[in-house]
Design an enzyme around this catalytic site. Sequence first.
Site, PDB file in Angstrom:
ATOM      1  N   PHE A 218      18.724  11.814  42.823  1.00 38.39           N
ATOM      2  CA  PHE A 218      17.589  11.585  43.718  1.00 38.39           C
ATOM      3  C   PHE A 218      16.362  11.094  42.951  1.00 38.39           C
ATOM      4  O   PHE A 218      15.719  10.102  43.332  1.00 38.39           O
ATOM      5  CB  PHE A 218      17.271  12.886  44.461  1.00 38.39           C
ATOM      6  CG  PHE A 218      16.029  12.844  45.297  1.00 38.39           C
ATOM      7  CD1 PHE A 218      16.070  12.423  46.615  1.00 38.39           C
ATOM      8  CD2 PHE A 218      14.805  13.242  44.763  1.00 38.39           C
ATOM      9  CE1 PHE A 218      14.913  12.387  47.386  1.00 38.39           C
ATOM     10  CE2 PHE A 218      13.653  13.215  45.531  1.00 38.39           C
ATOM     11  CZ  PHE A 218      13.712  12.786  46.842  1.00 38.39           C
ATOM     12  N   ASP A 219      16.019  11.774  41.848  1.00 39.10           N
ATOM     13  CA  ASP A 219      14.828  11.404  41.067  1.00 39.10           C
ATOM     14  C   ASP A 219      14.922   9.976  40.550  1.00 39.10           C
ATOM     15  O   ASP A 219      13.985   9.181  40.684  1.00 39.10           O
ATOM     16  CB  ASP A 219      14.672  12.332  39.869  1.00 39.10           C
ATOM     17  CG  ASP A 219      14.483  13.780  40.253  1.00 39.10           C
ATOM     18  OD1 ASP A 219      15.260  14.278  41.087  1.00 39.10           O
ATOM     19  OD2 ASP A 219      13.578  14.425  39.701  1.00 39.10           O
ATOM     20  N   THR A 220      16.070   9.657  39.936  1.00 38.21           N
ATOM     21  CA  THR A 220      16.245   8.331  39.353  1.00 38.21           C
ATOM     22  C   THR A 220      16.160   7.249  40.417  1.00 38.21           C
ATOM     23  O   THR A 220      15.478   6.234  40.243  1.00 38.21           O
ATOM     24  CB  THR A 220      17.606   8.248  38.639  1.00 38.21           C
ATOM     25  OG1 THR A 220      17.658   9.243  37.612  1.00 38.21           O
ATOM     26  CG2 THR A 220      17.809   6.868  38.034  1.00 38.21           C
TER      27      THR A 220
END
Length: 432
Positions: A218-220
Amino acid sequence: MKTVRRSTPTGRRTPAASADLVALPRRAPLPARHPEPVLDVVVPVYNEETDLEPCVRRLHAHLDETFPYPFRITIADNASVDDTPRIAARLARELPGTDWIRLDEKGRGRALHTAWSQSRAPVLAYLDVDLSTDLAALLPLVAPLISGHSDIAIGTRLARGSRVVRGPKREIISRCYNGLLRSTLAVGFSDAQCGFKAVRRDVAERLLPLVEDREWFFDTEMLVIAERAGLRIHEVPVDWVDDPDSRVDILATALADLRGMARLGRALAGGRLPLTALRRVDAFDEDPELPPGLVRQLLRFAAVGVASTLFYLLLYTGLRPAAGAQAANALALLISAVANTAANRRLTFGVRGRRGVLRHQLKGMAAFLVGLALTSGSLAVLHRTAPDADPRVELLTLVLANLAATLLRFLLLRAWVFPGHRSRRTTGSSPS
């Protein structure tokens, strides 16, 4: 997916974000006096009955003592099966400004997507429950978002000034992962995985519907999409101590990340992401319908291109008598391409420092090969159709071929070689 909120209602609602919206307005600082919470810090948890209470109490005390605006802490429970829900409910009752939500499914990305979508705070953040990141970095993390300077802020363990304590295995994995991101998706930020990030809500409302992953990628995915859209990403070097009790399945997470990178790469290459809905209308953008900074970049690129072309023609003219047309063309183009990439790196795309120079030059060399193919092919066609062509005709042919190669080169530089520096918006300690 069912989401259950177990604390006092806060009047939150899920934003109806749409990829069809017009460009984001210009960033503006938040008012000094804000009656509602300015910052919502989400703590995603799964079976964290041991660490949850000391983490939240320490975070609450830190914010209460150091943060100058109203704040909220949201505990996002990912379907825990231990005592985590009971502890979260008690903390929400005892600590002012503390809330909690419970989700029926696991996934850190799912917890952040849900909590951030429901929040009405203008700045949204999250941190890991183990508090591996020193909380002293929290105010520097969110300050650029409050001031209107940046759109997203991330903590980085891989920049100068960061102090990191962790084993060699995790250090190698982290550096390999971020290196893979730079080589495949050409990102400009340094650390995609640090569990310490913040985003302005107006950006999140547009960005979250485009992020598909609901777990560790999700972050990437969020950062790559934001950077490709030209949003400004601020990086904060952090002090970080590894949690030896981490329960992350490294192999399964790594495989899922690779699949996510391949999926995201295909989506970007196929133009399936509506990035225009994320672009800002900035004072420096002459036309909000154009990609950010495009006009300024075109002017600078053209100036560098004119100088490079003159340099190339001088080299070619000097080398032609001794080396012949094809060899002189190749040598002149090679030397001018290296100089051109260096000039565009500094002047057109605002990249400073020596870090990444070799990678940029290698990618610039690929663009050089395209130019070589166009110009050498043009010469070959000229010599086949007119073997006795005057040298002035050769020069004219090369100029026309170089014009075509220059346009293609600009597109390659902007989209592939320097995609993280399209409008010189990545700030802080991101690598250059």
